[in-house]
Write an enzyme that holds these catalytic residues in place. Structure first.
Site, PDB file in Angstrom:
ATOM      1  N   GLU A   1       0.807  -1.225   0.000  1.00  0.00           N
ATOM      2  CA  GLU A   1       0.000   0.000   0.000  1.00  0.00           C
ATOM      3  C   GLU A   1       0.835   1.269   0.000  1.00  0.00           C
ATOM      4  O   GLU A   1       0.459   2.275  -0.599  1.00  0.00           O
ATOM      5  CB  GLU A   1      -0.963   0.010   1.189  1.00  0.00           C
ATOM      6  CG  GLU A   1      -2.071  -1.049   1.102  1.00  0.00           C
ATOM      7  CD  GLU A   1      -1.638  -2.407   1.614  1.00  0.00           C
ATOM      8  OE1 GLU A   1      -0.548  -2.492   2.214  1.00  0.00           O
ATOM      9  OE2 GLU A   1      -2.385  -3.395   1.419  1.00  0.00           O
TER      10      GLU A   1
ATOM     11  N   HIS B   1     -10.623  -4.537  10.210  1.00  0.00           N
ATOM     12  CA  HIS B   1     -11.350  -4.497   8.940  1.00  0.00           C
ATOM     13  C   HIS B   1     -12.681  -3.750   9.084  1.00  0.00           C
ATOM     14  O   HIS B   1     -13.610  -4.008   8.328  1.00  0.00           O
ATOM     15  CB  HIS B   1     -11.653  -5.908   8.422  1.00  0.00           C
ATOM     16  CG  HIS B   1     -10.462  -6.658   7.896  1.00  0.00           C
ATOM     17  ND1 HIS B   1      -9.520  -7.203   8.715  1.00  0.00           N
ATOM     18  CD2 HIS B   1     -10.075  -6.952   6.635  1.00  0.00           C
ATOM     19  CE1 HIS B   1      -8.598  -7.817   7.962  1.00  0.00           C
ATOM     20  NE2 HIS B   1      -8.921  -7.676   6.711  1.00  0.00           N
TER      21      HIS B   1
END
Ligand code: TPP
Lengths: 319, 325
Positions: free
Chosen positions: B57, B126
């Site tokens: 990322e 998450h």
């Protein structure tokens, strides 16, 4: 035989989870380790109780291999208050500090730096601990991997990096996103490395023994690349999520099933006369009992205590 | 026609990539698409327009900045919004700042997609709703569509725009369904939608909170309370005028936000209302948010901290019927 029993426990626990997940009764998602059991088992059976491991989103195998309690793992996945993390973490976050299991992790690559830090702490304390960091081929593409190799090599940290190359990052084949051989990245640092057949528990066990000896001696980090295969999907339920999308062939899965690490080890035990079929059956029965106990324990447990959320956020402080 | 939220996003991507060859899209697993929103794009546009990336990322967000130099509009899919954190340097230090720091030389036409929110036992890594963090950066837009029609229209505006935009999508299995116009339309940034007109209290619902808020409004109606429901649609830019107009009419404001309470979008909007509509207020400005905790895994514990219809209705009752409540 101990290797066999541990691998079988991981397998049977996860087969049960697979069934429950398909039935839609588990609260969250599960990422299964089926097919990779030889890696966690071969590695962890070389560790002492005081040693630490860090794990991944696919962490049930690491947890059980390091001696984590099946009952409290099952209860955790069911969101029960008797779960190893009191139902706060779930499948992707099983951790048992008392067993040296620093935790599974939902962030790919996060375990690398945590393991590095734990190894730094162990080195400062001089307590002879070694830290094993399990991570995937996908995680090896995070920059933090290189950063950890650098710091641990410079400081000669007592850490063993175990890269489980199971051929996939989610639904992407490794060769599409991973350049070269991962082991070569570690070789660049001049540290002890090995590549092993990750479906051969004896090979993993042996390679780990050598690496751990190096790491414990103070010579610095070691790296093992274990070649294996993820038999199940990235996560259970993936068929529904992908709505017919495909990223591998059934024949490929079948070819790896033929190399199943557990059956392979059973054959080897029988072939060398170390165990009889009767002995293996006894192990199977014992493992099934353990799985049934874990299920019964979990079902008998009360749901998580919601108010704990407010107690657990800080130590001695309200959120 | 009725479509699912994910389907609306998918259509916007298809149509914008069809319209403008300079739109490219990349991210982890975008070819098969776990959320379904990028499905079929690879087959249509090929590897020069859409590409699976490694898991990296920090590099992906930086590459989004860099690829704009070549004249592309970059659509970057970050999957779960929690993974914005691993890519945060280029977001906070580069994307949000470089236009100003280069004296306006650098154009940053970037759209970042990420699924946000809890409620499905995905646990704390998450389940975050990081829009407040993004709002605080200054140089990036934040869109949080609540309906399929807005998802499509806002995404098109983002992709046709010249600035970095975070397009936060409601995570979950395809999202809810809703009517989506057939024509080529866009939804402008900075324009709130009045989802329900009412006289007694203004409920400002952010993103996924629209659904429980509308349900709460219905429940309140049965109790004789007429709630107005405002959906800001974008948080940066924020349609202050619509919010203030409504609050001046009703005299009460409750903001419903699934971010943690401290420094949430709700607290930001509350501050604006207190500042600019003070004289119209008949009571305190209230926030219905997630407490300042990590999202727990167990469904019952998650339900304990997650805003719901009942909590929203109770907040309104406490304001308007203090004795009964
Ligand atoms: C920082 C971050 N990025 C992306 C993801 C989404 N994700 C979860 S697992 C996974 C693939 C991981 O591949 P690998 O490291 O090889 O482990 P495996 O799943 O094969 O065991 C991805 C991309 C994540 N959890 N965290």
């Amino acid at each position: 035989m101990a290797l066999y029993e541990r691998m079988l426990l991981i397998r049977r626990m996860e087969e049960k989870l697979s069934i429950d997940s398909a039935a839609g009764v588990l609260p969250g998602a599960v990422h299964l380790y089926i097919g990779q059991e030889a890696v966690a088992t071969g590695v962890c059976m070389q560790l002492e109780a005081k040693d630490w491991i860090t794990s991944t989103h696919r962490g049930h195998g690491h947890y059980l291999a390091k001696g984590g309690d099946p009952n409290s793992m099952m209860a955790e996945i069911w969101g029960k208050r008797t779960g190893i993390c009191k139902g706060m973490g779930g499948s992707m976050h099983v951790a048992d500090l008392s067993k040296g299991i620093l935790g599974a992790n939902g962030i790919v690559g996060a375990g690398l730096a945590i393991a590095n830090g734990a190894a730094f702490g162990a080195q400062l304390r001089g307590d002879g601990r070694v830290v094993v960091c399990f991570f995937g081929d996908g995680a090896s593409n995070q920059g933090v991997f290189m950063e950890c190799l650098n710091v641990s090599t410079l400081w000669k940290l007592p850490i063993l990096f175990v890269c489980e190359h199971n051929q996939f990052s989610e639904f992407t084949r490794a060769e599409q996103v991973t350049a070269g051989q991962i082991v070569d990245r570690a070789r660049a640092f001049g540290i002890h490395t090995a590549v092993v057949d990750g479906n051969d528990v004896a090979a993993v066990w042996q390679a780990t023994g050598e690496a751990i000896a190096v790491a414990r001696s103070g010579a610095g980090p070691c790296f093992i690349e274990a070649q294996t295969y993820r038999i199940q999907g990235h996560m259970e339920f993936e068929k529904e999520l992908l709505a017919g999308g495909k990223y591998r062939e059934l024949e490929e899965i079948a070819s790896w099933r033929a190399r199943d690490p557990i059956e392979r080890w059973a054959r080897s035990l029988l072939g060398s006369g170390v165990a009889s079929q009767g002995k293996l059956d006894e192990v199977e029965a014992r493992v099934l009992r353990a799985v049934n106990d874990a299920v019964a324990f979990s079902h008998a447990s009360a749901p998580a205590d919601p108010e704990l959320v407010f107690d657990l956020m800080f130590a001695g402080q309200t959120p | 026609m009725r479509k699912r939220y994910t389907q609306a996003i998918n259509e916007a991507l298809f149509e914008e990539m069809e319209r403008d060859p300079n739109v490219i899209l990349f991210g982890e697993d975008v070819e098969l698409a776990i959320f379904g929103d990028t499905r079929g794009l690879y087959e249509r546009f090929g590897a020069n327009r859409i590409r699976n990336t490694p898991i990296c990322e920090a590099t992906l967000t930086g590459m989004a900045v860099g690829a704009t130099s070549a004249g592309y509009h970059v659509v970057l899919h970050m999957m779960f919004s929690n993974f914005l954190y691993t890519g945060f340097d280029a977001i906070a230090n580069q994307m949000a700042k470089l236009r100003l720091m280069t004296g306006g030389q650098l154009e940053l036409p970037i759209t970042i997609l990420a699924g946000y929110g809890g409620g499905r036992s995905n646990a704390a890594q998450h389940s975050d709703s990081p829009h407040p963090l993004l709002m605080n950066l200054g140089g990036v837009n934040v869109a949080m569509p609540a309906t399929p029609a807005d998802a499509k229209g806002l995404l098109k505006t983002a992709i046709r725009g010249r600035n970095p935009t975070f397009f936060l999508e409601a995570s979950g299995r395809g999202g809810d369904s809703g009517d989506v116009p057939e024509d080529d339309y866009t939804v402008p940034f900075g324009k709130a939608a009045v989802r329900r007109e009412g006289r007694d209290v203004t409920l400002i619902a952010i993103g996924t909170m629209l659904k429980p808020t509308l349900a709460a409004a219905k429940r309140l109606e049965a109790l004789g309370i007429d709630a107005e429901v405002i959906d800001p649609r974008t948080l940066v830019p924020l349609d202050e005028a619509s919010i203030l107009r409504s609050v001046r009419k009703t005299g009460h404001a409750i903001i419903v936000d699934e971010a943690r309470d401290r420094c949430s979008a709700a607290s930001h909007i509350a501050a604006i209302v207190a500042d600019k509509a003070f004289s119209a207020l008949k009571g305190p400005v209230k926030r219905v948010t997630v407490p300042d905790v990590a999202m727990p895994y167990a469904p019952n514990a998650e339900a304990r901290v997650f805003p719901n219809e009942e909590g929203i209705a109770n907040a309104a009752l406490a304001l308007l019927r203090p004795v009964a409540a």
